[in-house]
Design a protein around this motif. Structure first.
Motif, mmCIF file in Angstrom:
data_model
loop_
_atom_site.group_PDB
_atom_site.id
_atom_site.type_symbol
_atom_site.label_atom_id
_atom_site.label_comp_id
_atom_site.label_asym_id
_atom_site.label_seq_id
_atom_site.Cartn_x
_atom_site.Cartn_y
_atom_site.Cartn_z
ATOM 1 N N ASN C 50 0.829 -1.207 0.000
ATOM 2 C CA ASN C 50 0.000 0.000 0.000
ATOM 3 C C ASN C 50 0.863 1.256 0.000
ATOM 4 O O ASN C 50 2.065 1.224 0.292
ATOM 5 C CB ASN C 50 -1.080 -0.029 1.093
ATOM 6 C CG ASN C 50 -0.587 0.356 2.489
ATOM 7 O OD1 ASN C 50 0.370 1.110 2.650
ATOM 8 N ND2 ASN C 50 -1.256 -0.175 3.504
ATOM 9 N N ALA C 51 0.254 2.372 -0.355
ATOM 10 C CA ALA C 51 1.027 3.590 -0.627
ATOM 11 C C ALA C 51 1.750 4.104 0.618
ATOM 12 O O ALA C 51 2.916 4.501 0.552
ATOM 13 C CB ALA C 51 0.111 4.674 -1.193
ATOM 14 N N ALA C 52 1.059 4.082 1.773
ATOM 15 C CA ALA C 52 1.688 4.644 2.967
ATOM 16 C C ALA C 52 2.866 3.785 3.404
ATOM 17 O O ALA C 52 3.949 4.304 3.724
ATOM 18 C CB ALA C 52 0.664 4.758 4.100
ATOM 19 N N ALA C 53 2.679 2.475 3.415
ATOM 20 C CA ALA C 53 3.768 1.578 3.813
ATOM 21 C C ALA C 53 4.946 1.746 2.858
ATOM 22 O O ALA C 53 6.108 1.831 3.279
ATOM 23 C CB ALA C 53 3.291 0.131 3.815
ATOM 24 N N ALA C 54 4.621 1.837 1.563
ATOM 25 C CA ALA C 54 5.683 1.993 0.574
ATOM 26 C C ALA C 54 6.420 3.313 0.780
ATOM 27 O O ALA C 54 7.653 3.371 0.707
ATOM 28 C CB ALA C 54 5.087 1.939 -0.835
ATOM 29 N N ALA C 55 5.658 4.375 1.082
ATOM 30 C CA ALA C 55 6.285 5.685 1.264
ATOM 31 C C ALA C 55 7.233 5.677 2.469
ATOM 32 O O ALA C 55 8.313 6.267 2.432
ATOM 33 C CB ALA C 55 5.209 6.751 1.437
ATOM 34 N N VAL C 131 3.350 -2.937 9.383
ATOM 35 C CA VAL C 131 2.273 -3.873 9.065
ATOM 36 C C VAL C 131 1.168 -3.112 8.339
ATOM 37 O O VAL C 131 0.671 -2.102 8.849
ATOM 38 C CB VAL C 131 1.710 -4.532 10.344
ATOM 39 C CG1 VAL C 131 0.530 -5.450 9.998
ATOM 40 C CG2 VAL C 131 2.787 -5.319 11.064
ATOM 41 N N GLN C 132 0.826 -3.576 7.170
ATOM 42 C CA GLN C 132 -0.267 -2.950 6.430
ATOM 43 C C GLN C 132 -1.597 -3.383 7.038
ATOM 44 O O GLN C 132 -1.805 -4.569 7.302
ATOM 45 C CB GLN C 132 -0.218 -3.363 4.959
ATOM 46 C CG GLN C 132 1.010 -2.864 4.246
ATOM 47 C CD GLN C 132 0.964 -3.098 2.745
ATOM 48 O OE1 GLN C 132 1.859 -2.664 2.064
ATOM 49 N NE2 GLN C 132 -0.061 -3.760 2.236
ATOM 50 N N VAL C 133 -2.469 -2.421 7.275
ATOM 51 C CA VAL C 133 -3.807 -2.752 7.774
ATOM 52 C C VAL C 133 -4.843 -2.137 6.838
ATOM 53 O O VAL C 133 -4.538 -1.211 6.081
ATOM 54 C CB VAL C 133 -4.010 -2.222 9.224
ATOM 55 C CG1 VAL C 133 -3.060 -2.925 10.183
ATOM 56 C CG2 VAL C 133 -3.825 -0.712 9.300
ATOM 57 N N GLU C 134 -6.052 -2.675 6.938
ATOM 58 C CA GLU C 134 -7.100 -2.145 6.059
ATOM 59 C C GLU C 134 -7.494 -0.744 6.473
ATOM 60 O O GLU C 134 -7.712 0.138 5.657
ATOM 61 C CB GLU C 134 -8.343 -3.049 6.121
ATOM 62 C CG GLU C 134 -8.168 -4.346 5.363
ATOM 63 C CD GLU C 134 -9.264 -5.340 5.716
ATOM 64 O OE1 GLU C 134 -10.367 -4.897 6.117
ATOM 65 O OE2 GLU C 134 -9.003 -6.551 5.606
ATOM 66 N N SER C 135 -7.583 -0.570 7.787
ATOM 67 C CA SER C 135 -8.068 0.717 8.278
ATOM 68 C C SER C 135 -7.504 0.972 9.669
ATOM 69 O O SER C 135 -7.194 0.032 10.413
ATOM 70 C CB SER C 135 -9.596 0.706 8.351
ATOM 71 O OG SER C 135 -10.041 1.870 9.024
ATOM 72 N N LEU C 136 -7.384 2.241 10.013
ATOM 73 C CA LEU C 136 -6.911 2.590 11.361
ATOM 74 C C LEU C 136 -8.077 2.816 12.306
ATOM 75 O O LEU C 136 -7.895 3.182 13.466
ATOM 76 C CB LEU C 136 -6.021 3.843 11.290
ATOM 77 C CG LEU C 136 -4.736 3.642 10.469
ATOM 78 C CD1 LEU C 136 -3.974 4.945 10.315
ATOM 79 C CD2 LEU C 136 -3.841 2.572 11.084
ATOM 80 N N THR C 137 -9.271 2.608 11.802
ATOM 81 C CA THR C 137 -10.454 2.728 12.660
ATOM 82 C C THR C 137 -11.340 1.508 12.449
ATOM 83 O O THR C 137 -11.160 0.759 11.480
ATOM 84 C CB THR C 137 -11.274 3.991 12.308
ATOM 85 O OG1 THR C 137 -11.605 3.918 10.918
ATOM 86 C CG2 THR C 137 -10.481 5.258 12.577
ATOM 87 N N ASP C 180 9.635 -1.718 17.273
ATOM 88 C CA ASP C 180 8.743 -0.587 17.114
ATOM 89 C C ASP C 180 7.857 -0.851 15.907
ATOM 90 O O ASP C 180 8.319 -1.355 14.882
ATOM 91 C CB ASP C 180 9.569 0.694 16.962
ATOM 92 C CG ASP C 180 10.593 0.805 18.088
ATOM 93 O OD1 ASP C 180 10.168 0.785 19.257
ATOM 94 O OD2 ASP C 180 11.805 0.828 17.808
ATOM 95 N N LEU C 181 6.600 -0.523 16.063
ATOM 96 C CA LEU C 181 5.592 -0.950 15.101
ATOM 97 C C LEU C 181 4.967 0.245 14.401
ATOM 98 O O LEU C 181 4.628 1.248 15.044
ATOM 99 C CB LEU C 181 4.512 -1.738 15.856
ATOM 100 C CG LEU C 181 3.328 -2.274 15.074
ATOM 101 C CD1 LEU C 181 3.784 -3.298 14.036
ATOM 102 C CD2 LEU C 181 2.324 -2.917 16.033
ATOM 103 N N ILE C 182 4.856 0.132 13.093
ATOM 104 C CA ILE C 182 4.133 1.133 12.307
ATOM 105 C C ILE C 182 2.968 0.418 11.638
ATOM 106 O O ILE C 182 3.169 -0.542 10.892
ATOM 107 C CB ILE C 182 5.034 1.780 11.236
ATOM 108 C CG1 ILE C 182 6.240 2.455 11.897
ATOM 109 C CG2 ILE C 182 4.238 2.775 10.393
ATOM 110 C CD1 ILE C 182 7.255 3.032 10.911
ATOM 111 N N LEU C 183 1.758 0.842 11.951
ATOM 112 C CA LEU C 183 0.568 0.279 11.305
ATOM 113 C C LEU C 183 0.201 1.207 10.161
ATOM 114 O O LEU C 183 -0.035 2.398 10.373
ATOM 115 C CB LEU C 183 -0.586 0.180 12.301
ATOM 116 C CG LEU C 183 -0.321 -0.730 13.512
ATOM 117 C CD1 LEU C 183 -1.434 -0.589 14.541
ATOM 118 C CD2 LEU C 183 -0.184 -2.185 13.060
ATOM 119 N N ALA C 184 0.206 0.670 8.954
ATOM 120 C CA ALA C 184 0.037 1.518 7.779
ATOM 121 C C ALA C 184 -1.244 1.180 7.041
ATOM 122 O O ALA C 184 -1.365 0.127 6.418
ATOM 123 C CB ALA C 184 1.227 1.359 6.840
ATOM 124 N N ALA C 185 -2.222 2.077 7.150
ATOM 125 C CA ALA C 185 -3.383 2.026 6.256
ATOM 126 C C ALA C 185 -2.937 2.698 4.957
ATOM 127 O O ALA C 185 -1.865 3.296 4.917
ATOM 128 C CB ALA C 185 -4.549 2.764 6.899
#
Lengths: 298, 367, 203
Positions: C50-55, C131-137, C180-185
């Protein structure tokens, strides 16, 4: 984007550092934030100003700054000390950013030896220039040893040192670079700020980043993080107090510089934070020497 | 006082303008050209290249001119430029056995294959000031002999044939350490340590090397070989599958040979200290080799008894750009901290006086 | 490596400023755990990246940072080629060698303790896991406390790696070691530095 020199002999990237260096520093900053108070080793670069003159702070600022930032640089609390002027001019040139002397307007404040008097806000970043990041260095000169002490959270040596002060002098003889403990884990050097400023680090709304270029360390205190000055139950930590208010703006409860007025022992005390002092005077506050001193300054 | 700290911008501007004036000096004297510095102050350029870690004579000459001849300042200028340059990769190790030798001497053998060649050395010059240099007198062309392309065998190889000297040593990984790209960590691998020494201050290493000769970690050194000349710099291009030559650089190499009585870790043999620097800089290469050997104490199972053997001490203080910066930073204002100290000292003096007064007022009988 | 259009295209249009703005968003997210930070990017990676994870990876990874990919990403030649072309990051053989780890499928993230957790002396030598996620909410609400959080911070990303709360407490227990974890929608991130505690049970 590159910034060229007049004759094309050499060109430099936006904010001076090359992108690979910025990535390396950015990764160190993120780990520093994730482990508050822990000194992250980084491959510090030579900067176009000498080591010991803020190269760590400059590398941190250069790695975080963007075109929308507004930068303030202070040295000894003042915006117009020569090194602050020089660093501000450096960023104005290599990053083409807006600079300011107003604490409230700045998104990034790079500092040497002071924390502004005005309470910092959410979203602001305070970047400290740090000469010796290791709080245990003067008790144990070896990095290999101090690293072990941090690993084991073995800080007895520091308490012994502070307690020896008390036994000898009746109080702790450390007045600046007074060690703090971050989130009950790492003992950290707050950089050579007077201990007067230590309480401002505690639960600050701003992000605090520390860069030590020559010693090649970056560390951080996130917003809303516990920062407690080391002390003893019977000898609690206390900050400096001044007997008189600022002679220029009349402020109390701020850190003052002693200014020698003549060779007959005449002196006055004025705010070390020049922006704070000017703001107060603009708002009509006057200290007892304000009139005279203003004239003398012109 | 309050005025003095104001107007920083104008003060800086004017100071720099004055600096430029003093740098140029008397306008009726022709300005130095970079070519003159490269050609006639070649050893200054060499030192600046070596400690500045960039092999570029023109940039070194520019830095020397800009620094008004202050070599540490010139080294600093070059380093601050170097650090912004992108890295394309790491060259293959230079092969000094294939050096186009201009000078090659051994103190351990009277004669050896390839011979002894004095080259352009100050050695055996009488240090008498030469007034003819004050004028621009014609200088004779040097004597030349026909080039001999057979590589000069290294003294360490001669000893190695008999098994008397330690082997080259194992390299932990193919990747070479680089302290300019990765954080320093102690204890250091020898490659990184040698890099630090190669960039280290000539005077500091000279003093430390000297200290080992005077008994502070004596290492029984012999100058096995010193050679100065040009070597190829090769770069392996993955897309091509072979190494291409990028160019030639002049280097000075020193192999110290040290008698070693053996320890729990190593048998009796000759051990080595190694020095390699850009350009012609024999003093630096020799001092580096002495320091390298001293710093191998832990590896060879020797007791660490002297400063030159203390890796953290030597490496942490050998960089003159770091050292000069931090020493000179004491010029910067420290009045905020000084104010804090003033307050403390006044308070302690007050308490001291009160205590003394109290004691003075005590009746004698109290004893 | 065959260089195809899919590999070459879709990087940052202006790497200098794009990297800076993505980094600042991640830094803010790491400094204020649990807050949602938008990632505005022109990066267009091949699916399933996904775009955010890639960025985030484009902004922070390079030849000095071994990158681990989960099976879903690793099996895509386009993803591997794109990341290699735009970052130069070598692939890490195992999670414990990774400076950055990228997972497209939260359910298949290996045990968190299998990543590099640093050492007691150098806790920074640890993986940053994206970690790519579908949504942050919309997911189950977790309440965070810790440095960077004034009182508490609620998050509700979905989906999360299995037994996430238990695994995360285990990470907390290793402090200062950890990851350390980054959750990326697709358009925003939430960060959980190792200091973030999931505090439901304390409330």
């Amino acid at each position: 984007m590159t910034i060229g020199t007049d004759d094309g002999l050499a060109t430099y990237n936006f904010a001076y550092l090359d992108e690979q260096t910025k990535r390396m520093i950015r990764r160190a900053i993120l780990k520093g934030i994730a482990i508050p108070g822990y000194q992250v080793p980084f491959a510090s670069r030579e900067m176009p100003m000498p080591y010991g003159w803020g190269t760590g702070g400059v590398q941190v600022t250069a790695s975080i700054i963007g075109p929308d930032d507004v930068l303030k640089v202070i040295d000894q609390g003042a915006d117009d000390t020569t090194n602050a002027v020089s660093i501000r001019a450096f960023f104005a040139k290599v990053a083409d950013v807006e600079t300011t002397t107003e604490t409230a307007k700045a998104s990034i404040i790079q500092t040497r030896h002071r924390i502004p008097e005005e309470k910092l806000k959410d979203g602001q970043i305070l970047v400290y220039q740090v000469p010796i990041p290791e709080p245990l260095r003067f008790l144990e000169p070896r990095e290999t040893e101090t690293r072990k002490m941090h690993a084991l959270a073995e800080y007895g040596l520091m308490h012994v040192k502070l307690y020896e002060d008390i036994a000898k002098n009746g109080h702790i003889a450390t007045t600046y670079a007074y060690p703090v403990k971050v989130e009950d884990r790492y003992v950290m050097d707050p950089s050579p700020t007077p201990k007067f400023d230590n309480p401002k680090m505690h639960m600050s709304d701003a992000l605090q980043l520390f860069g030590a270029g020559r010693e090649k360390r970056i560390y951080a205190v996130p917003p809303h993080t516990k920062v407690v000055s080391l002390d003893f139950e019977d000898y609690p930590f206390e900050i400096q107090t001044f007997e008189e208010p600022c002679a220029m703006c009349g402020a109390q409860g701020v850190y003052l510089d002693e200014v020698i007025l003549d060779d007959r022992g005449g002196r006055m005390f004025v705010c070390s934070d020049t922006d704070y002092c000017e703001k107060r005077r603009e708002d009509g506050h006057r200290g007892h020497l304000a009139g005279d001193a203003m004239e003398a300054a012109e | 006082m309050y005025v003095a700290v104001k107007g920083g911008e104008a003060a800086i501007r004017n100071a720099h303008r004055l600096l430029a004036d003093r740098r140029r000096g008397d306008r009726s004297v022709p300005a130095l050209t970079l070519e003159q510095i490269v050609e006639q102050l070649a050893l200054a350029c060499d030192r600046v290249m070596a400690e500045g870690s960039v092999h570029d004579r023109d940039l070194a000459a520019l830095a020397i001119k800009q620094a008004r001849g202050d070599l540490i300042e010139a080294i600093f200028l070059l380093r601050a430029y170097r650090t912004t340059l992108p890295r394309f990769g790491y060259s293959e190790p230079v092969d000094t056995a294939k050096m186009q030798v201009e000078r090659r001497i051994s103190a351990t053998y009277k004669d050896l294959p390839g011979g002894q060649m004095l080259g352009p050395t100050f050695d055996y010059t009488h240090r008498l000031l030469d007034p003819s240099l004050a004028r621009d007198e014609t200088v004779d062309e040097p004597e030349r002999r026909d080039g001999d392309d057979t590589p000069a065998m290294r003294v360490s190889d001669i000893l190695a044939e008999e098994g008397l000297i330690e082997a080259d040593g194992e390299v932990d990984s193919e990747e070479v350490g680089d302290l300019t790209r990765t954080p320093m960590e102690f204890p250091m691998a020898r490659d990184t340590r040698l890099q630090a020494l190669a960039r280290g201050d000539e005077g500091f290493l000279l003093a430390l090397g000297y200290s080992t000769q005077r008994g502070y970690a004596r290492s029984h050194p012999f100058a096995g070989e010193i050679r100065i000349g040009e070597v190829d710099v090769e770069f392996h291009v993955p897309e091509l599958g072979f190494a291409i030559t990028l160019g030639r650089i002049r280097v000075t190499e020193c192999q110290m040979v040290n008698q070693f009585q053996g320890s729990a870790k190593a048998p009796p043999q000759f051990t080595r200290g190694y020095g390699l620097v850009f350009g012609q800089s024999e003093r630096k290469a020799m001092a580096m080799a002495l320091c390298d050997r001293a710093l191998r104490a832990a590896e060879l199972g020797e007791d660490i008894v002297a400063p030159a053997q203390d890796e953290e001490f030597v490496i942490s203080h050998s960089d003159n750009v770091q050292a000069t910066g931090f020493v000179e930073h004491l010029k910067l204002p420290h009045y905020v901290d000084f104010q804090a100290e003033l307050d403390l000292v006044r308070r302690m003096r007050g308490e001291h006086t009160r205590r003394r007064d109290t004691q003075d007022n005590m009746p004698e009988a109290a004893e | 490596m065959a260089v195809t259009g899919q590999v070459v295209e879709g990087g940052f249009g202006d790497p200098v400023f794009a990297s800076q703005s993505v980094f600042r968003a991640v830094m803010d997210a790491m400094a204020r755990p649990g807050t949602v930070q938008a990632i505005a990017t022109d990066a267009m990676p091949p699916a399933p990246l996904n775009a955010a994870a890639a960025a985030v990876v484009l902004a922070l990874a390079d030849s000095d940072t071994p990158l681990w990919l989960d099976a879903e990403l690793a099996k895509s030649e386009a993803v591997r080629g794109w990341l290699a072309f735009h970052t130069g990051a070598p692939l890490a053989g195992t999670p414990s060698d990774a400076v950055f780890a990228l997972a497209a499928n939260p359910a298949a993230v290996p045990p968190l303790t299998g990543f590099a957790l640093g050492t007691q002396e150098y806790p920074d030598r640890s993986t940053t896991l994206i970690v790519q996620v579908e949504s942050l909410t919309g997911g189950p609400v977790l309440t965070l406390t810790g440095p960077g959080i004034e009182t508490t911070q609620a998050i509700a990303p979905r989906p999360l790696p299995g037994h996430f709360e238990v695994q995360w407490r285990e990470i907390n227990g290793l402090y200062p070691r950890g990851l350390d974890l980054i959750l990326a929608a697709p358009d925003a991130v939430i960060c959980l530095p190792r200091t973030a505690r999931i505090g439901n049970e304390e409330l």
